[in-house]
Every structure is written in structure tokens, then in C-alpha cells.
Design an enzyme around this catalytic site. Structure first.
Site, PDB file in Angstrom:
ATOM      1  N   PHE A  63       0.816  -1.213   0.000  1.00 39.80           N
ATOM      2  CA  PHE A  63       0.000   0.000   0.000  1.00 39.80           C
ATOM      3  C   PHE A  63       0.856   1.273   0.000  1.00 39.80           C
ATOM      4  O   PHE A  63       1.978   1.285   0.484  1.00 39.80           O
ATOM      5  CB  PHE A  63      -0.999   0.028   1.156  1.00 39.80           C
ATOM      6  CG  PHE A  63      -0.474  -0.474   2.472  1.00 39.80           C
ATOM      7  CD1 PHE A  63      -0.606  -1.800   2.828  1.00 39.80           C
ATOM      8  CD2 PHE A  63       0.132   0.406   3.360  1.00 39.80           C
ATOM      9  CE1 PHE A  63      -0.130  -2.267   4.054  1.00 39.80           C
ATOM     10  CE2 PHE A  63       0.590  -0.048   4.578  1.00 39.80           C
ATOM     11  CZ  PHE A  63       0.469  -1.396   4.931  1.00 39.80           C
ATOM     12  N   ASN A  66       0.075   8.767   2.431  1.00 39.88           N
ATOM     13  CA  ASN A  66       0.837   9.922   2.896  1.00 39.88           C
ATOM     14  C   ASN A  66       0.135  10.548   4.089  1.00 39.88           C
ATOM     15  O   ASN A  66      -1.053  10.311   4.307  1.00 39.88           O
ATOM     16  CB  ASN A  66       0.908  10.990   1.800  1.00 39.88           C
ATOM     17  CG  ASN A  66       1.442  10.457   0.487  1.00 39.88           C
ATOM     18  OD1 ASN A  66       2.455   9.777   0.455  1.00 39.88           O
ATOM     19  ND2 ASN A  66       0.746  10.747  -0.595  1.00 39.88           N
ATOM     20  N   HIS A  77     -10.252  26.992  -1.381  1.00 42.98           N
ATOM     21  CA  HIS A  77     -10.794  26.701  -0.046  1.00 42.98           C
ATOM     22  C   HIS A  77     -12.037  27.493   0.278  1.00 42.98           C
ATOM     23  O   HIS A  77     -12.413  28.432  -0.434  1.00 42.98           O
ATOM     24  CB  HIS A  77      -9.717  26.896   1.028  1.00 42.98           C
ATOM     25  CG  HIS A  77      -9.413  28.329   1.353  1.00 42.98           C
ATOM     26  ND1 HIS A  77      -8.485  29.067   0.674  1.00 42.98           N
ATOM     27  CD2 HIS A  77      -9.918  29.159   2.311  1.00 42.98           C
ATOM     28  CE1 HIS A  77      -8.419  30.275   1.193  1.00 42.98           C
ATOM     29  NE2 HIS A  77      -9.291  30.379   2.183  1.00 42.98           N
ATOM     30  N   HIS A  83     -14.687  32.143  10.700  1.00 38.16           N
ATOM     31  CA  HIS A  83     -13.367  32.635  10.301  1.00 38.16           C
ATOM     32  C   HIS A  83     -13.178  34.103  10.697  1.00 38.16           C
ATOM     33  O   HIS A  83     -12.057  34.542  10.948  1.00 38.16           O
ATOM     34  CB  HIS A  83     -13.202  32.470   8.795  1.00 38.16           C
ATOM     35  CG  HIS A  83     -11.909  32.957   8.246  1.00 38.16           C
ATOM     36  ND1 HIS A  83     -10.690  32.715   8.840  1.00 38.16           N
ATOM     37  CD2 HIS A  83     -11.634  33.689   7.125  1.00 38.16           C
ATOM     38  CE1 HIS A  83      -9.736  33.275   8.116  1.00 38.16           C
ATOM     39  NE2 HIS A  83     -10.280  33.878   7.079  1.00 38.16           N
ATOM     40  N   HIS A 212     -14.763  39.433   3.844  1.00 38.19           N
ATOM     41  CA  HIS A 212     -14.739  38.636   5.079  1.00 38.19           C
ATOM     42  C   HIS A 212     -15.703  39.223   6.118  1.00 38.19           C
ATOM     43  O   HIS A 212     -16.545  38.522   6.677  1.00 38.19           O
ATOM     44  CB  HIS A 212     -13.323  38.600   5.669  1.00 38.19           C
ATOM     45  CG  HIS A 212     -12.363  37.739   4.910  1.00 38.19           C
ATOM     46  ND1 HIS A 212     -11.705  38.163   3.783  1.00 38.19           N
ATOM     47  CD2 HIS A 212     -11.948  36.467   5.118  1.00 38.19           C
ATOM     48  CE1 HIS A 212     -10.918  37.189   3.336  1.00 38.19           C
ATOM     49  NE2 HIS A 212     -11.048  36.155   4.122  1.00 38.19           N
TER      50      HIS A 212
HETATM   51  C1  23J Z   1      -6.840  35.633   7.645  1.00 38.34           C
HETATM   52  C2  23J Z   1      -6.727  36.994   7.727  1.00 38.34           C
HETATM   53  C3  23J Z   1      -6.981  37.767   6.632  1.00 38.34           C
HETATM   54  C4  23J Z   1      -7.361  37.170   5.439  1.00 38.34           C
HETATM   55  C5  23J Z   1      -7.507  35.784   5.347  1.00 38.34           C
HETATM   56  C6  23J Z   1      -7.229  35.033   6.458  1.00 38.34           C
HETATM   57  C7  23J Z   1      -7.924  35.116   4.078  1.00 38.34           C
HETATM   58  O1  23J Z   1      -7.915  35.677   3.031  1.00 38.34           O
HETATM   59  C8  23J Z   1      -8.502  33.752   4.099  1.00 38.34           C
HETATM   60  O2  23J Z   1      -7.914  32.802   3.550  1.00 38.34           O
HETATM   61  O3  23J Z   1      -9.592  33.600   4.627  1.00 38.34           O
HETATM   62  S1  23J Z   1      -7.659  38.176   4.055  1.00 38.34           S
HETATM   63 MN    MN Z   2      -9.860  31.660   3.829  1.00 43.75          MN
END
Ligand code: 23J
Ligand code: MN
Length: 263
Positions: A63, A66, A77, A83, A212
Site C-alpha cells: 500500500f 501519505n 478553499h 473565520h 470577510h
Molecule cells: C486571515 C486573515 C486575513 C485574510 C484571510 C485570512 C484570508 O484571506 C482567508 O484565507 O480567509 S484576508
Molecule cells: Mn480563507
């Protein structure tokens, strides 16, 4: 048509190729570009690492497998509401708690590839989106909206992809008013082909990083580093953007798939 009949035709059309599956993800590997933030937040995501456990050898005679070092926000993503601080209180704001029904939805593709090639700091405005709707039709509740900049053509060269100099990163993205307009339409989320959902210059906007700040404030989602949007129609495709079910995860690499009618 009943939903049973519709799904049956979908199955048949997937098998016949009348509906094509377009891969909207880039390759995840040691070369995948990583976001660089200002030095005051200098705890970067590490580069992707792929460590071999075995490949038909003394550590695994029949097999191959990784193990990985992989950031949540690496490569193509998904950004979940948790977030960002504005989305921190949603109990369904993590990749393992969000309503997965939402992530499979029609996708609106706004082509700004020419504008982005002419000006890497191109900003998409609410007026641009309204002009796009006049031409292609309204953006509806629950749908994805993605910005086609063809930035994926730069992804094999991190310097070009990040496009930063003394004055900071330069890549296209939305204005705060544009994101507010899209949210007023009830979209599920916003995606781009750049390293993040925001423009390179978004740190200086009000609020900073409006994609965001505002998307996640409204329990909506972000998609970054999307690929192959040039293979999608302006309207008429279905996007499947499913994150891994990481416990309390704030984001996740995805294999973004678009179902597209064959031309
Ligand atoms: C953390 C802080 C700022 C940003 C981001 C992450 C991303 O763009 C993200 O991948 O979510 S701008
Ligand atoms: Mn992101």
C-alpha cells in the site's frame, strides 16, 4: 417534472456527458501559494507538506499513503462564518456545523478577466453587478456569486499570484458596497480566483476586508483560489463547494465542482 424524474435525468446526463463536471480546484502541494499578512500578524500558515508513509516498500509492502501538513485556508478553499470576528457567534458557523444543503447551489459567474488583466487592483462595484444582471438576469436568493478574473493562470508562480510589492498586495476583489448589494440579494456566498475573497488592497477599506467582514457577519460563505471559471457559463451551472467536516473548523480546502451544460 417531479424531483425523482429530475434527478434521474441529471444522472443520465452526467453519464452521457451532456452535463459536464468542471474541476474548479487547483492542485494542493508544496508549491501552493500561501497568504502573506502584514508583519503584525506574522504567524503564517505553513506551506503544504506531503509526507510519505509507505509506497509498496518495507513500511507498507502492498500500500501507498501519505500524511499532510495543511492549513484550513490553503489553496482552493472555503471560508466559514467563524473565520471572521463578525461571524463568531453563529452556532452553525463552522465547517462541521453549517447547513450543507446551502453549499450546492446555482452559480453566477461575473467575468472581469479583461478588467483584471488591465488593472490588478480592479474593484468590482455594485453598479458592475447590476449591469451584469441587466445582461444575464437577476442574482437570486441562495445562489453563489463568483468573480472570474482568470487569476488561476498565475497560480504556478507564487510571486505573480500574490502580486505584492512595497505598496502591498495587488489583486482584484469587491468593494464593501458590492458585498452589501450581493448580501441584499440573499446570496449563499462569494468566491474569487485570488488568494482570498477580498481584494489585495482590502486591508485599507472600510470595513477592512469587507468580503470577510460582511459575508461572515451575515452567516454567508467565501470561496478562494477557484480555478477554471473561464469554463463556466455566466448563469446555468451548479456549484458544489463542500468543505471537510473539521471539528470547529473555520475553513477547509475543497474540491470545487461545477455541473455545466455541454455547449
Ligand atoms: C486571515 C486573515 C486575513 C485574510 C484571510 C485570512 C484570508 O484571506 C482567508 O484565507 O480567509 S484576508
Ligand atoms: Mn480563507
Amino acid at each position: 417534472m417531479t424531483s425523482t424524474q429530475t434527478l434521474q435525468s441529471l444522472g443520465a446526463m452526467l453519464l452521457s456527458g451532456d452535463i459536464e463536471v468542471i474541476d474548479c480546484s487547483g492542485v494542493l502541494g508544496p508549491e501552493t501559494p500561501i497568504l502573506q499578512l502584514p508583519a503584525d500578524f506574522a504567524k503564517p500558515t505553513p506551506k503544504v507538506e506531503i509526507h510519505k508513509i509507505s509506497e509498496y516498500d518495507q513500511d507498507g509492502p502492498f500500500f501507498a499513503w501519505n500524511w499532510l501538513v495543511l492549513g484550513e485556508h490553503t489553496g482552493t478553499h472555503f471560508d466559514a462564518p467563524h473565520h471572521w470576528i463578525t461571524g463568531k457567534d453563529y452556532p452553525d458557523g463552522y465547517v462541521d456545523t453549517l447547513n450543507i444543503q446551502r453549499v450546492v447551489a446555482p452559480v453566477n459567474v461575473i467575468d472581469v478577466s479583461k478588467e483584471s488583466a488591465a488593472d490588478p487592483d480592479f474593484l468590482l462595484t455594485a453598479e458592475h453587478v447590476q449591469a451584469w444582471e441587466d445582461k444575464h438576469g437577476a442574482i437570486n436568493k441562495g445562489e453563489w456569486v463568483v468573480m472570474r478574473s482568470d487569476w488561476d493562470s498565475r497560480v504556478n508562480d507564487e510571486a505573480q499570484f500574490l502580486n505584492a510589492n512595497e505598496t502591498g498586495p495587488h489583486s482584484p476583489g469587491p468593494t464593501p458596497e458590492c458585498v452589501e448589494y450581493l448580501l441584499s440579494k440573499g446570496i449563499v456566498g462569494w468566491g474569487t480566483q485570488c488568494i482570498g475573497t477580498d481584494a489585495g488592497a482590502a486591508g485599507g477599506m472600510t470595513p477592512p476586508y469587507p468580503a470577510h467582514n460582511l459575508l461572515h457577519r451575515d452567516n454567508c460563505f467565501g470561496l478562494a483560489s477557484l480555478a477554471n471559471l473561464d469554463k463556466l457559463p455566466a448563469k446555468g451551472a451548479i456549484l458544489i463547494a463542500a468543505p471537510l467536516k473539521i471539528k470547529n473548523g473555520t475553513g477547509s480546502p475543497i474540491r470545487a465542482l461545477a455541473l455545466v451544460p455541454k455547449r
